[in-house]
Write a protein that holds these residues in place. Structure first.
Motif, mmCIF file in Angstrom:
data_model
loop_
_atom_site.group_PDB
_atom_site.id
_atom_site.type_symbol
_atom_site.label_atom_id
_atom_site.label_comp_id
_atom_site.label_asym_id
_atom_site.label_seq_id
_atom_site.Cartn_x
_atom_site.Cartn_y
_atom_site.Cartn_z
ATOM 1 N N LEU A 77 0.832 -1.207 0.000
ATOM 2 C CA LEU A 77 0.000 0.000 0.000
ATOM 3 C C LEU A 77 0.866 1.257 0.000
ATOM 4 N N ASN A 83 -1.112 7.214 -0.050
ATOM 5 C CA ASN A 83 -2.490 7.633 -0.287
ATOM 6 C C ASN A 83 -3.474 6.490 -0.075
ATOM 7 N N GLY A 84 -2.997 5.265 -0.321
ATOM 8 C CA GLY A 84 -3.843 4.108 -0.069
ATOM 9 C C GLY A 84 -4.066 3.891 1.424
ATOM 10 N N LYS A 85 -3.022 4.087 2.186
ATOM 11 C CA LYS A 85 -3.153 3.953 3.647
ATOM 12 C C LYS A 85 -4.118 5.010 4.201
ATOM 13 N N GLU A 108 -6.564 6.469 2.580
ATOM 14 C CA GLU A 108 -7.926 6.123 2.166
ATOM 15 C C GLU A 108 -8.482 4.994 3.026
#
Length: 468
Positions: free
Chosen positions: A298, A301-303, A305
């Motif tokens: 991840l 930005n994925g974390k 989100e």
């Protein structure tokens, strides 16, 4: 320590006064008095200067800028000192000697002539005097005749503005230096030397704000002056009198002359530290946090989100095998801290000899209330002894022999106490009955008796007129 003999032996009096003020402002006694003023105002020095630290890899402490640093300050020492003063002085002071006088209605009434002579400002002045004696261990009251030469006026000198000069042999206050400035080192400094013969004023010149620039600006002023005013000459001093007593009177908290804060400061600091630490933990510790395993791919930005979905939607989906999301919660150790705060508060009241109203419940009998007041009564006895000694010195200067009386301002079961007084009323005179009633103050008693006598006389006159 500077003494009266030090002043007498000084060849250059002005230079000695400059050095004495500088030395006093740098002394431990003065710094302690300044700190006591801060605590009395609720600006607890320890917690105000407390910094949260973290230790680096080398074991050296560094300021932890990331940690919350809430500073909660309590004013319990102010509350205790206020209670102590209000307990003995809240109802004002009366005096034992009474005189019969005829009022404007032609009625004979008992009048506290000593209280009348001392003036309306006396009670307030003594209250402030007692408050700062408790706060600093000692306070000084300057008693002087007003400019109109008609009433006594009172000026309080605190330890942070007055350098007392005691006699080395007798321990009696022989002189003192009062000093002040709006902004020390940036605004003019004023000092007044008080002696048994009178007072001398000193000031720094304009634009010279160092204490070393202090210079005498007035000659010795006697304490007793006769001032007359005329159209031709305006105000002029027509006569002066000799004074054998310096009209500055010290009041001490007790025989040890210690401050109310001396034994309470470690407890107050601990109380503030625990309470502030609890507030900081509430902000620093996450209520719920998640550990995510198997999601090393991840991106940031994925974390972000993923975290938003967990917080807002209470659910999240992560693609990939072996990925787990495990929630955890943190519990703040509330119970232990609450118990510590309770014990510290109880210990503060026990050490001070104070009365904690939280120990009472509705409907408590006077026996229970009296028992709760016992420690406070013992401390009040010692404080009132100091007050009596100091007030008698003031009366002696004025030329009066009298004894101050205190009506303690306390919580009571007023209904029960009133019933007790009325049961014994047949064996008491009217003055004593009114003095024992809990809801009548000392200053109201003379008025109540006068109105009662007037009412009786009016009724007797009416009955006599009707009989005729």
């Amino acid at each position: 320590m500077k003494t009266w003999q030090d002043y007498e032996e000084a060849e250059d009096k002005v230079k000695w006064i400059c050095n004495a003020i500088s030395s006093y402002r740098n002394s431990a006694e003065y710094k302690a008095a300044k700190e006591q003023e801060e605590y009395m105002a609720g600006r607890n020095v320890f917690i105000m200067t407390f910094v949260r630290v973290i230790y680096n890899m080398a074991g050296i402490p560094e300021t932890n800028f990331a940690a919350t640093n809430t500073k909660i300050r309590n004013r319990i020492i102010n509350r205790m000192v206020t209670d102590r003063c209000s307990y003995s002085l809240g109802n004002g002071i009366s005096f034992a000697s009474k005189a019969k006088q005829i009022n404007k209605d032609g009625e004979s009434v008992a009048v506290d002539t000593t209280k009348q002579l001392l003036g309306d400002d006396f009670d307030h002045a003594v209250y402030e005097w007692g408050y700062w004696a408790q706060a600093n261990g000692a306070a000084y009251l300057y008693v002087h005749m007003g400019h109109d030469q008609e009433k006594w006026e009172y000026t309080l000198f605190k330890k942070t503005e007055f350098l007392a000069l005691y006699d080395e042999k007798t321990g009696v206050l022989r002189g003192g230096i009062r000093f002040w400035s709006l902004d020390w080192g940036k605004r003019p400094i004023t000092a007044v030397l008080y002696t048994e013969q009178g007072y001398i004023r000193y000031e720094t010149p304009r634009k010279k704000y160092s204490i070393s620039a202090l210079q005498q600006v007035e000659d010795l002023h006697p304490y007793i002056e006769t001032v007359q005013q005329s159209e031709a000459f305006g105000e002029e001093i027509t006569a002066t009198g000799d004074s054998t007593t310096m009209p500055i009177f010290p009041l001490y908290r007790n025989e040890e002359r210690d401050s109310a804060l001396d034994n309470q400061k470690p407890l107050i600091d601990s109380f503030d530290l625990i309470l502030s630490g609890f507030a900081n933990d509430l902000q620093d510790c996450a209520q719920v946090y998640w550990l995510i395993s198997g999601a090393m791919g991840l991106k940031e930005n994925g974390k972000r989100e993923l975290l938003d979905r967990l917080i807002l939607q209470h659910m999240a989906v992560v693609n990939g095998e072996g990925v787990n999301i495990t929630p955890y919660t943190q519990e703040i150790p509330y119970q232990a801290r609450a118990e510590a705060l309770k014990q510290i508060r109880n210990l503060m009241y026990e050490n001070f000899g104070g009365f904690d109203v939280h120990t009472l419940e509705a409907g408590d009998t006077n026996d229970h209330i009296e028992a709760a007041y016992w420690p406070m009564d013992e401390e009040a006895d010692k404080f009132e002894y100091q007050l009596i000694t100091a007030i008698r010195q003031i009366l002696a200067m004025i030329g009066i022999e009298d004894t101050p009386l205190f009506q303690r301002n306390r919580v009571s079961n007023q209904k029960e106490q009133t019933e007790m007084v009325m049961l014994a009323a047949d064996h008491l005179d009217e003055q004593t009955i009114l003095e024992k009633l809990p809801w009548i103050t000392v200053d109201e008693i003379d008025g109540v008796l006068a109105r009662r006598d007037a009412s009786i006389d009016s009724r007797l006159n009416l009955e006599q007129d009707m009989g005729e």
